[in-house]
Design an enzyme around this catalytic site. Sequence first.
Site, PDB file in Angstrom:
ATOM      1  N   HIS A  41       0.446 -12.393  -0.397  1.00 34.38           N
ATOM      2  CA  HIS A  41      -0.061 -11.305  -0.495  1.00 34.38           C
ATOM      3  C   HIS A  41       0.788 -10.027   0.196  1.00 34.38           C
ATOM      4  O   HIS A  41       2.125  -9.438  -0.085  1.00 34.38           O
ATOM      5  CB  HIS A  41       0.178 -11.734   1.518  1.00 34.38           C
ATOM      6  CG  HIS A  41      -0.815 -12.848   2.422  1.00 34.38           C
ATOM      7  ND1 HIS A  41      -1.081 -13.441   3.158  1.00 34.38           N
ATOM      8  CD2 HIS A  41      -1.988 -13.333   0.780  1.00 34.38           C
ATOM      9  CE1 HIS A  41      -2.237 -14.680   2.913  1.00 34.38           C
ATOM     10  NE2 HIS A  41      -2.763 -14.030   1.948  1.00 34.38           N
ATOM     11  N   GLN A 224      -6.019 -16.888   1.441  1.00 33.91           N
ATOM     12  CA  GLN A 224      -7.163 -17.581   0.994  1.00 33.91           C
ATOM     13  C   GLN A 224      -8.502 -17.175   1.517  1.00 33.91           C
ATOM     14  O   GLN A 224      -8.377 -15.910   2.593  1.00 33.91           O
ATOM     15  CB  GLN A 224      -7.427 -19.232   0.211  1.00 33.91           C
ATOM     16  CG  GLN A 224      -6.697 -19.577  -0.622  1.00 33.91           C
ATOM     17  CD  GLN A 224      -5.018 -20.199   0.603  1.00 33.91           C
ATOM     18  OE1 GLN A 224      -4.894 -20.314   1.198  1.00 33.91           O
ATOM     19  NE2 GLN A 224      -4.299 -19.353  -0.786  1.00 33.91           N
TER      20      GLN A 224
END
Length: 434
Positions: A41, A224
């Site tokens: 991220h 995800q």
Amino acid sequence: MPNIVITGAQWGDEGKGKIVDLLAARVQVVARYNGGHNAGHTVILGEEKFVLHLIPSGILHPGVLCVMGNGMVIDPWALETEVAELGKRGIEVDDNLVISDRAHLILPHHRLLEQLSEQARGTRKIGTTNRGIGPAYEDKAGRRGLRTCDLLRPAALRAKLEEARRNFELVCRGAGHEPELDWSALARELAAFGERLGPRIQDAAAVLHRTMARGYSVLFEGAQAALLDVDHGTYPFVTSSSATAGGVATGLGVPPTRIDAILGIAKAYTTRVGAGPLPSEIGGSLEDEIRKRGAEYGASTGRPRRCGWFDAVVTRYATRINGFDSIALTKLDVLDPLAEIKVCVGYRHDGRVIEDFPADLAVAEECEPVYESLPGWTRPTTGLRDWTDLPDAAKGYVTRLAEHVGCEIGIVSTSPDRDDTILRRDSAVAAWFA
Ligand code: IMP
């Protein structure tokens, strides 16, 4: 601020890090509910770039409590590396991080098992991140996994490792591979982790319930995405966790009734890493150009991402199974130079058009995308922060995507920078910020 889930609406890499970071300034807790260090991220703060793999993106906000849920799989070596790297850059990780005592551990044998499994699949390789994610979830479901609470009782640790070892050796020998792993050394290392991580290993669900009872807001950070979810994704080309909003309940011990809103994150086009169907894949030099403009290389593995047109079938499906209240559309500016932009609105299969994502991948692979063509805006939108400043064709594109997907687009992101974000005033999201 309501308790909001942020989750991916495509195949991952939609830019969840930036949106979590944006909303984290307004909450007291950020909690991750699935996956492990397969995630990457990315958050840009001024000139600095942070890529978080395991630790919730809220860690960059002083005073925000970060929780790693039981639905995650944690590699303690990777965790310590991430904590140390953040520390070197002035981000303190201390009692602002709670690790669920029920989260499963990724151990060295998981990576070996993953290599064997990928090799055995030959041309049907999943193209995993090779972090041991799948085998750790297999050990969890096979009831031989080790959990973080086991790190706290070294005396019982060895017997628990034996269960994992037995299965590992069976698989290795079946594959004609001599298992080599120093389990005694591993037990000692794990006990040492227990001593260092001990104070952070807690009943995370209880911590969350206590904080919510105090009226604190929680952001649930998904890793995800819907199409990589083990149940709802393009199985078997998926990750092994519950990546949809439903994963919050099982992956954190927070009941669905405590979730107030769900924000899907979708890119203005589609990407995926690893194998499996990508019906709207562009191909050729245009795909290369989009990959370059969008810097579409894996944040965890550096692998080039495959790029496709926005696939409304995919995001409509993700909207349905997640129940999005709103969507944040990222990377709109990547499409700036294109004179024509396509949107996949259905799939043609066996002479008829299907509008829902098929379960059978053989069908998905045979599908031919049905495209709607929209005019590009061929003007820079990078850095725009107000809806009214967008060129009409860009507004038209966003509006048309929302119509096809059946959900409002409340946020439009025009660069990786936190501030380069358009918040639609008439959206559900605006009410959360109010
Ligand atoms: P695994 O999660 O390492 O088992 O990989 C399974 C599939 O999920 C592969 O296609 C990976 O490329 C994909 N995947 C896992 N994590 C991410 C992510 O954070 N972003 C995009 N794809 C991912």
